[in-house]
Scaffold this motif. Structure first.
Motif, mmCIF file in Angstrom:
data_model
loop_
_atom_site.group_PDB
_atom_site.id
_atom_site.type_symbol
_atom_site.label_atom_id
_atom_site.label_comp_id
_atom_site.label_asym_id
_atom_site.label_seq_id
_atom_site.Cartn_x
_atom_site.Cartn_y
_atom_site.Cartn_z
ATOM 1 N N PHE A 62 40.152 4.097 -17.939
ATOM 2 C CA PHE A 62 39.235 4.031 -19.070
ATOM 3 C C PHE A 62 38.136 3.002 -18.817
ATOM 4 O O PHE A 62 36.979 3.195 -19.223
ATOM 5 C CB PHE A 62 39.995 3.698 -20.359
ATOM 6 C CG PHE A 62 40.793 4.854 -20.900
ATOM 7 C CD1 PHE A 62 40.759 6.096 -20.268
ATOM 8 C CD2 PHE A 62 41.587 4.719 -22.022
ATOM 9 C CE1 PHE A 62 41.492 7.169 -20.749
ATOM 10 C CE2 PHE A 62 42.318 5.783 -22.525
ATOM 11 C CZ PHE A 62 42.275 7.015 -21.876
ATOM 12 N N LEU A 63 38.471 1.901 -18.140
ATOM 13 C CA LEU A 63 37.454 0.910 -17.797
ATOM 14 C C LEU A 63 36.463 1.495 -16.792
ATOM 15 O O LEU A 63 35.250 1.285 -16.904
ATOM 16 C CB LEU A 63 38.119 -0.344 -17.222
ATOM 17 C CG LEU A 63 37.172 -1.467 -16.786
ATOM 18 C CD1 LEU A 63 36.314 -1.933 -17.960
ATOM 19 C CD2 LEU A 63 37.956 -2.641 -16.198
ATOM 20 N N MET A 64 36.971 2.238 -15.805
ATOM 21 C CA MET A 64 36.085 2.922 -14.854
ATOM 22 C C MET A 64 35.144 3.866 -15.584
ATOM 23 O O MET A 64 33.932 3.888 -15.335
ATOM 24 C CB MET A 64 36.908 3.718 -13.834
ATOM 25 C CG MET A 64 37.555 2.905 -12.736
ATOM 26 S SD MET A 64 38.515 3.948 -11.609
ATOM 27 C CE MET A 64 37.240 5.027 -10.959
ATOM 28 N N SER A 65 35.709 4.643 -16.491
ATOM 29 C CA SER A 65 34.918 5.641 -17.205
ATOM 30 C C SER A 65 33.823 4.985 -18.047
ATOM 31 O O SER A 65 32.666 5.421 -18.042
ATOM 32 C CB SER A 65 35.832 6.481 -18.095
ATOM 33 O OG SER A 65 35.096 7.426 -18.827
ATOM 34 N N LEU A 74 36.031 14.346 -15.993
ATOM 35 C CA LEU A 74 36.275 13.547 -14.799
ATOM 36 C C LEU A 74 37.249 12.416 -15.104
ATOM 37 O O LEU A 74 38.096 12.059 -14.276
ATOM 38 C CB LEU A 74 34.953 12.994 -14.267
ATOM 39 C CG LEU A 74 35.001 12.210 -12.949
ATOM 40 C CD1 LEU A 74 35.658 13.034 -11.849
ATOM 41 C CD2 LEU A 74 33.599 11.789 -12.537
ATOM 42 N N THR A 75 37.152 11.853 -16.312
ATOM 43 C CA THR A 75 38.068 10.785 -16.709
ATOM 44 C C THR A 75 39.506 11.279 -16.725
ATOM 45 O O THR A 75 40.423 10.600 -16.234
ATOM 46 C CB THR A 75 37.679 10.247 -18.100
ATOM 47 O OG1 THR A 75 36.336 9.758 -18.067
ATOM 48 C CG2 THR A 75 38.611 9.133 -18.521
ATOM 49 N N VAL A 76 39.741 12.474 -17.271
ATOM 50 C CA VAL A 76 41.086 13.050 -17.296
ATOM 51 C C VAL A 76 41.594 13.288 -15.877
ATOM 52 O O VAL A 76 42.767 13.021 -15.556
ATOM 53 C CB VAL A 76 41.096 14.356 -18.111
ATOM 54 C CG1 VAL A 76 42.430 15.079 -17.955
ATOM 55 C CG2 VAL A 76 40.823 14.072 -19.579
ATOM 56 N N LEU A 320 40.087 6.699 -6.465
ATOM 57 C CA LEU A 320 40.733 5.556 -7.101
ATOM 58 C C LEU A 320 40.449 4.260 -6.350
ATOM 59 O O LEU A 320 40.170 4.281 -5.150
ATOM 60 C CB LEU A 320 42.248 5.782 -7.170
ATOM 61 C CG LEU A 320 42.722 6.968 -8.003
ATOM 62 C CD1 LEU A 320 44.233 7.108 -7.892
ATOM 63 C CD2 LEU A 320 42.325 6.802 -9.471
ATOM 64 N N PRO A 321 40.549 3.114 -7.036
ATOM 65 C CA PRO A 321 40.442 1.822 -6.338
ATOM 66 C C PRO A 321 41.713 1.556 -5.535
ATOM 67 O O PRO A 321 42.619 2.395 -5.497
ATOM 68 C CB PRO A 321 40.288 0.818 -7.492
ATOM 69 C CG PRO A 321 40.946 1.476 -8.656
ATOM 70 C CD PRO A 321 40.698 2.955 -8.492
ATOM 71 N N LEU A 322 41.786 0.379 -4.910
ATOM 72 C CA LEU A 322 42.982 0.034 -4.140
ATOM 73 C C LEU A 322 44.226 0.096 -5.023
ATOM 74 O O LEU A 322 44.210 -0.332 -6.184
ATOM 75 C CB LEU A 322 42.860 -1.376 -3.563
ATOM 76 C CG LEU A 322 41.956 -1.594 -2.345
ATOM 77 C CD1 LEU A 322 42.015 -3.059 -1.939
ATOM 78 C CD2 LEU A 322 42.377 -0.711 -1.183
ATOM 79 N N MET A 323 45.312 0.623 -4.462
ATOM 80 C CA MET A 323 46.602 0.631 -5.136
ATOM 81 C C MET A 323 47.424 -0.530 -4.587
ATOM 82 O O MET A 323 47.476 -0.741 -3.368
ATOM 83 C CB MET A 323 47.334 1.952 -4.876
ATOM 84 C CG MET A 323 46.542 3.192 -5.240
ATOM 85 S SD MET A 323 46.398 3.435 -7.027
ATOM 86 C CE MET A 323 48.108 3.741 -7.457
#
Length: 471
Positions: A62-65, A74-76, A320-323
């Motif tokens: 949600f912060l990315m979106s 795209l958020t989903v 996605l960012p780093l996991m």
């Protein structure tokens, strides 16, 4: 023909005993970490992990979106990918195939500092470059790991205990912000949210006090569910989005297009990965401490880092960012006493299922953040206690160790307790300074080397020189 043997004095005439098979030995006891449990219980305990940690991928996406202005579809898709990759990473770390994963009860999540760096790269260079930076950083971890592994000897209990205390304090703050909101934001310290957070803590304590057996081990999950029920009674449960979307969600590969690789743009994330390796070291050691399992750091820590890098490599292709390995589940393990790694493997399986089942994703996302924060504060505070316990074995009666711990805590907690303290520094330097865990680990490790490795050698050489001069 030979004559039969006669009875002679002193001759033993008893029949020769037949050889007997050795008595069967009991199999070696199974360590609780490797112990399998009934499937129903494993699933229940796994779901408990999921409910506590689900807020992290949801808030990260949600912060990315919100930051990048992504459309709802795209958020989903990103939320689905975050759950799936969190599940895959949890399976890798818990089951430990080949040299990936330490076979400890671990879960993996996006978010934190890697997410902030991802957003910064995306805003400056575009989303395709940001996903390329994640992929480059994952590859960099594999390349630099052999060098990092040789430095593990300089991470004794004093260094790791200090780092875990900083990690725990930082996570408690994260949980508290879920309850109160960020200072200065609309609705900060709303009394209803505070009441929900504190009530969730109270429910958890009550269940842990009154119940025994399996129900007591599920006190964290029951407290979270009771807090959610209270939120519903108070009219603070928004179910408007719970039934949106279809039944199945399939996260697309490369949702932003083909990744672009820019070493200069990826440099901040690659530098941060060094701090992430140090944090993974501390979490691996404290996880083993929490479950009471002896590990070889030289093999277990690199296995954790390989699991992080592999999951991040996959995550980069899904936008996605780093996991990273999460400390959240360590607190749950300590509170519940359930040490089996198959529980976090079950949590990984549930996370993958959630990622593909859109209604479940939406249902979990409606749990109020104040309720999740109340649960998180309890679980995260346990991590701080584990760090304190480890420091208790670091011989703090020695004034030198006390001094090292004090300086590392002071500098490591500074950016956590005073956000923005390094705002005037250059961005590349600020990235490292604002990571309290990285600063604390670095200061503790350097001071440990100076006081316990370099200083004794210098003193010995001075004594030798003085002795020779006297002669």
């Amino acid at each position: 023909m030979s004559s039969p043997r006669k009875n002679l004095p002193g001759t033993d005439q008893s029949p020769t005993p037949e050889p007997t098979e050795p008595a069967p030995t009991d199999p070696a006891p199974v360590h609780p970490v490797d112990e399998s449990r009934p499937l129903g219980r494993i699933l229940l305990f796994g779901i408990q992990h999921v409910l506590v940690m689900a807020a992290t991928p949801i808030s990260a996406v949600f912060l990315m979106s919100a930051s990048l202005g992504l459309d709802p579809g795209l958020t989903v898709n990103l939320l689905s990918a975050a759950f799936v990759l969190s599940g895959v990473g949890s399976l890798i770390q818990s089951l430990g195939p080949w040299k990936f994963g330490p076979r400890l009860p671990f879960v993996m999540l996006p978010g934190g500092a890697p997410l902030i760096l991802f957003l910064a790269i995306a805003e400056q260079h575009g989303l395709r470059t940001a996903t390329g930076a994640v992929i480059l950083t994952a590859a960099f971890c594999f390349v630099i790991l052999p060098v990092f592994s040789r430095l593990l000897a300089y991470f004794p209990a004093l260094v790791i205990g200090t780092m875990i205390v900083i990690v725990g304090v930082n996570l408690v703050k994260v949980g508290a912000v879920l309850v109160t909101g960020s200072p200065g934001s609309p609705g900060f310290a709303d009394t209803t949210n505070l009441a929900l957070g504190m009530a969730t803590v109270g429910f958890t304590v009550a269940f842990y006090l009154l119940f025994t057996g399996v129900l007591r081990q599920l006190a964290v999950m029951l407290g979270l569910l009771a807090g959610t029920a209270l939120a519903a009674l108070l009219g603070h449960l928004d179910l408007g989005h719970a039934a949106e979307g279809g039944l199945i969600t399939l996260p697309p590969v490369m949702p932003f297009g083909t990744p672009q690789f820019n070493l200069l743009a990826a440099l901040p994330l690659m530098l941060y990965s060094l701090a992430s390796m140090a944090e993974a070291t501390g979490q691996t050691v404290v996880n083993a401490e929490a479950v009471g399992k002896e590990i070889d750091r030289r093999t277990a820590v690199p296995s954790t880092i390989r699991g992080d890098a592999l999951t991040s490599l996959f995550g980069g292709f899904f936008g996605l960012p780093l996991m990273v390995t999460s400390g959240e589940n360590i607190g749950i393990v300590r509170v519940t006493g359930v040490r089996s790694r198959f529980v976090t493997a079950a949590a990984g399986t549930v996370l993958i299922a959630i990622g593909f089942l859109a209604p479940v994703t939406h249902a979990i996302s409606v749990v109020p953040s104040a309720v999740v924060g109340g649960t998180a504060m309890v679980v995260f505070a346990v991590i701080t206690v584990l760090g304190v316990q480890m420091l208790g074995r670091a011989d703090l009666d020695r004034h030198t160790n006390t001094f090292i711990c004090a300086v590392a805590l002071a500098l490591g907690l500074l950016p956590i307790l005073v956000p923005g303290v390094y705002a005037g520094f250059p961005p590349s330097l600020r990235i490292l300074l604002e990571s309290g865990v990285a600063v604390g680990a670095f200061v503790a490790a350097v001071l440990n080397i100076l006081f316990h490795h370099i200083r004794p050698g210098v003193a010995a050489r001075l004594v030798t020189s003085c002795t020779e001069a006297d002669r």
